[in-house]
Write a protein that holds these residues in place. Sequence first.
Motif, PDB file in Angstrom:
ATOM      1  N   ALA A  30      44.071  31.499  36.662  1.00  0.00           N
ATOM      2  CA  ALA A  30      43.954  32.193  35.373  1.00  0.00           C
ATOM      3  C   ALA A  30      42.541  32.744  35.174  1.00  0.00           C
ATOM      4  O   ALA A  30      42.375  33.865  34.676  1.00  0.00           O
ATOM      5  CB  ALA A  30      44.325  31.250  34.232  1.00  0.00           C
ATOM      6  N   ALA A  31      41.521  31.994  35.568  1.00  0.00           N
ATOM      7  CA  ALA A  31      40.145  32.472  35.436  1.00  0.00           C
ATOM      8  C   ALA A  31      39.902  33.673  36.342  1.00  0.00           C
ATOM      9  O   ALA A  31      39.268  34.657  35.939  1.00  0.00           O
ATOM     10  CB  ALA A  31      39.160  31.348  35.767  1.00  0.00           C
ATOM     11  N   ALA A  32      40.412  33.604  37.573  1.00  0.00           N
ATOM     12  CA  ALA A  32      40.264  34.733  38.496  1.00  0.00           C
ATOM     13  C   ALA A  32      40.977  35.965  37.950  1.00  0.00           C
ATOM     14  O   ALA A  32      40.437  37.080  37.984  1.00  0.00           O
ATOM     15  CB  ALA A  32      40.802  34.357  39.875  1.00  0.00           C
ATOM     16  N   GLN A  33      42.190  35.781  37.422  1.00  0.00           N
ATOM     17  CA  GLN A  33      42.934  36.915  36.869  1.00  0.00           C
ATOM     18  C   GLN A  33      42.230  37.479  35.637  1.00  0.00           C
ATOM     19  O   GLN A  33      42.181  38.695  35.452  1.00  0.00           O
ATOM     20  CB  GLN A  33      44.366  36.520  36.521  1.00  0.00           C
ATOM     21  CG  GLN A  33      45.215  37.688  36.043  1.00  0.00           C
ATOM     22  CD  GLN A  33      45.320  38.785  37.094  1.00  0.00           C
ATOM     23  OE1 GLN A  33      45.725  38.549  38.219  1.00  0.00           O
ATOM     24  NE2 GLN A  33      44.931  40.007  36.739  1.00  0.00           N
ATOM     25  N   ALA A  34      41.671  36.621  34.801  1.00  0.00           N
ATOM     26  CA  ALA A  34      40.935  37.091  33.624  1.00  0.00           C
ATOM     27  C   ALA A  34      39.745  37.953  34.035  1.00  0.00           C
ATOM     28  O   ALA A  34      39.461  38.986  33.421  1.00  0.00           O
ATOM     29  CB  ALA A  34      40.472  35.905  32.778  1.00  0.00           C
ATOM     30  N   ALA A  74      43.727  44.476  42.003  1.00  0.00           N
ATOM     31  CA  ALA A  74      45.033  43.895  42.306  1.00  0.00           C
ATOM     32  C   ALA A  74      45.201  42.549  41.601  1.00  0.00           C
ATOM     33  O   ALA A  74      44.255  41.771  41.504  1.00  0.00           O
ATOM     34  CB  ALA A  74      45.175  43.710  43.812  1.00  0.00           C
ATOM     35  N   PRO A  75      46.395  42.266  41.111  1.00  0.00           N
ATOM     36  CA  PRO A  75      46.652  40.991  40.449  1.00  0.00           C
ATOM     37  C   PRO A  75      46.443  39.804  41.398  1.00  0.00           C
ATOM     38  O   PRO A  75      46.737  39.883  42.592  1.00  0.00           O
ATOM     39  CB  PRO A  75      48.126  41.071  40.039  1.00  0.00           C
ATOM     40  CG  PRO A  75      48.460  42.520  40.084  1.00  0.00           C
ATOM     41  CD  PRO A  75      47.566  43.137  41.112  1.00  0.00           C
ATOM     42  N   VAL A  76      45.944  38.727  40.849  1.00  0.00           N
ATOM     43  CA  VAL A  76      45.756  37.490  41.612  1.00  0.00           C
ATOM     44  C   VAL A  76      47.126  36.857  41.812  1.00  0.00           C
ATOM     45  O   VAL A  76      47.880  36.677  40.855  1.00  0.00           O
ATOM     46  CB  VAL A  76      44.795  36.536  40.876  1.00  0.00           C
ATOM     47  CG1 VAL A  76      44.678  35.213  41.599  1.00  0.00           C
ATOM     48  CG2 VAL A  76      43.425  37.191  40.717  1.00  0.00           C
ATOM     49  N   VAL A  77      47.457  36.528  43.063  1.00  0.00           N
ATOM     50  CA  VAL A  77      48.787  36.007  43.362  1.00  0.00           C
ATOM     51  C   VAL A  77      48.804  34.520  43.685  1.00  0.00           C
ATOM     52  O   VAL A  77      49.862  33.885  43.624  1.00  0.00           O
ATOM     53  CB  VAL A  77      49.460  36.796  44.505  1.00  0.00           C
ATOM     54  CG1 VAL A  77      49.700  38.240  44.074  1.00  0.00           C
ATOM     55  CG2 VAL A  77      48.635  36.752  45.774  1.00  0.00           C
ATOM     56  N   SER A  78      47.642  33.938  44.020  1.00  0.00           N
ATOM     57  CA  SER A  78      47.623  32.511  44.322  1.00  0.00           C
ATOM     58  C   SER A  78      46.208  31.975  44.219  1.00  0.00           C
ATOM     59  O   SER A  78      45.243  32.738  44.252  1.00  0.00           O
ATOM     60  CB  SER A  78      48.163  32.240  45.731  1.00  0.00           C
ATOM     61  OG  SER A  78      47.264  32.760  46.706  1.00  0.00           O
ATOM     62  N   ALA A  79      46.122  30.660  44.094  1.00  0.00           N
ATOM     63  CA  ALA A  79      44.825  29.987  44.089  1.00  0.00           C
ATOM     64  C   ALA A  79      44.984  28.625  44.737  1.00  0.00           C
ATOM     65  O   ALA A  79      46.013  27.964  44.583  1.00  0.00           O
ATOM     66  CB  ALA A  79      44.292  29.831  42.668  1.00  0.00           C
ATOM     67  N   LEU A  95      38.746  35.938  45.923  1.00  0.00           N
ATOM     68  CA  LEU A  95      37.693  35.540  44.991  1.00  0.00           C
ATOM     69  C   LEU A  95      37.411  34.068  45.212  1.00  0.00           C
ATOM     70  O   LEU A  95      38.317  33.291  45.541  1.00  0.00           O
ATOM     71  CB  LEU A  95      38.137  35.754  43.537  1.00  0.00           C
ATOM     72  CG  LEU A  95      38.400  37.193  43.120  1.00  0.00           C
ATOM     73  CD1 LEU A  95      39.876  37.510  43.221  1.00  0.00           C
ATOM     74  CD2 LEU A  95      37.908  37.421  41.721  1.00  0.00           C
ATOM     75  N   PHE A  96      36.166  33.674  45.020  1.00  0.00           N
ATOM     76  CA  PHE A  96      35.774  32.279  45.105  1.00  0.00           C
ATOM     77  C   PHE A  96      35.284  31.833  43.738  1.00  0.00           C
ATOM     78  O   PHE A  96      34.655  32.607  43.007  1.00  0.00           O
ATOM     79  CB  PHE A  96      34.691  32.084  46.166  1.00  0.00           C
ATOM     80  CG  PHE A  96      35.207  32.333  47.555  1.00  0.00           C
ATOM     81  CD1 PHE A  96      35.833  31.314  48.267  1.00  0.00           C
ATOM     82  CD2 PHE A  96      35.102  33.577  48.146  1.00  0.00           C
ATOM     83  CE1 PHE A  96      36.340  31.544  49.542  1.00  0.00           C
ATOM     84  CE2 PHE A  96      35.592  33.819  49.418  1.00  0.00           C
ATOM     85  CZ  PHE A  96      36.213  32.791  50.118  1.00  0.00           C
ATOM     86  N   LEU A  97      35.607  30.584  43.396  1.00  0.00           N
ATOM     87  CA  LEU A  97      35.246  30.061  42.082  1.00  0.00           C
ATOM     88  C   LEU A  97      34.647  28.670  42.209  1.00  0.00           C
ATOM     89  O   LEU A  97      34.911  27.956  43.184  1.00  0.00           O
ATOM     90  CB  LEU A  97      36.481  29.973  41.176  1.00  0.00           C
ATOM     91  CG  LEU A  97      37.251  31.258  40.919  1.00  0.00           C
ATOM     92  CD1 LEU A  97      38.362  31.449  41.929  1.00  0.00           C
ATOM     93  CD2 LEU A  97      37.831  31.254  39.524  1.00  0.00           C
TER      94      LEU A  97
END
Length: 126
Positions: A30-34, A74-79, A95-97
């Motif tokens: 959710a944070a990556a998508q935001a 592009a939408p984030v599809v997995s984490a 993306l890295f978090l």
Amino acid sequence: MRKLIVGVIAGALLISTGACSAADSPDAQAAAQAFVTAAATGASVEACALLAPRARDGLGPAGCPPMLATVPRAPVVSASVWGGEAQARSDADTLFLHQFPEGWRITGAGCHPRNEQVYDCTVGGR
């Protein structure tokens, strides 16, 4: 300037696969998508607030807003989460978090694998 993420994520996967909480993966995703959504819509205040301090500081004198044009939309599809570190994937990039007390923050965006353990990132990645 492209920056590197050295294979910390791969090592963390091998060491701490049991450290992932089921609640952490959706929160990281959710944070990556935001972040991606804020960058895509030009919401620079929101996108920049989702960057980890080191990633934000590494943007140099131009600062955060000009970076938003370099972030794939592009939408984030997995984490996947390993302890306090996460990797989120879209069809366009990785993306890295890192999990801070205030929540998940982006440490690298616009990342593409150079080999199995190193990624080149347009934002952050140190």
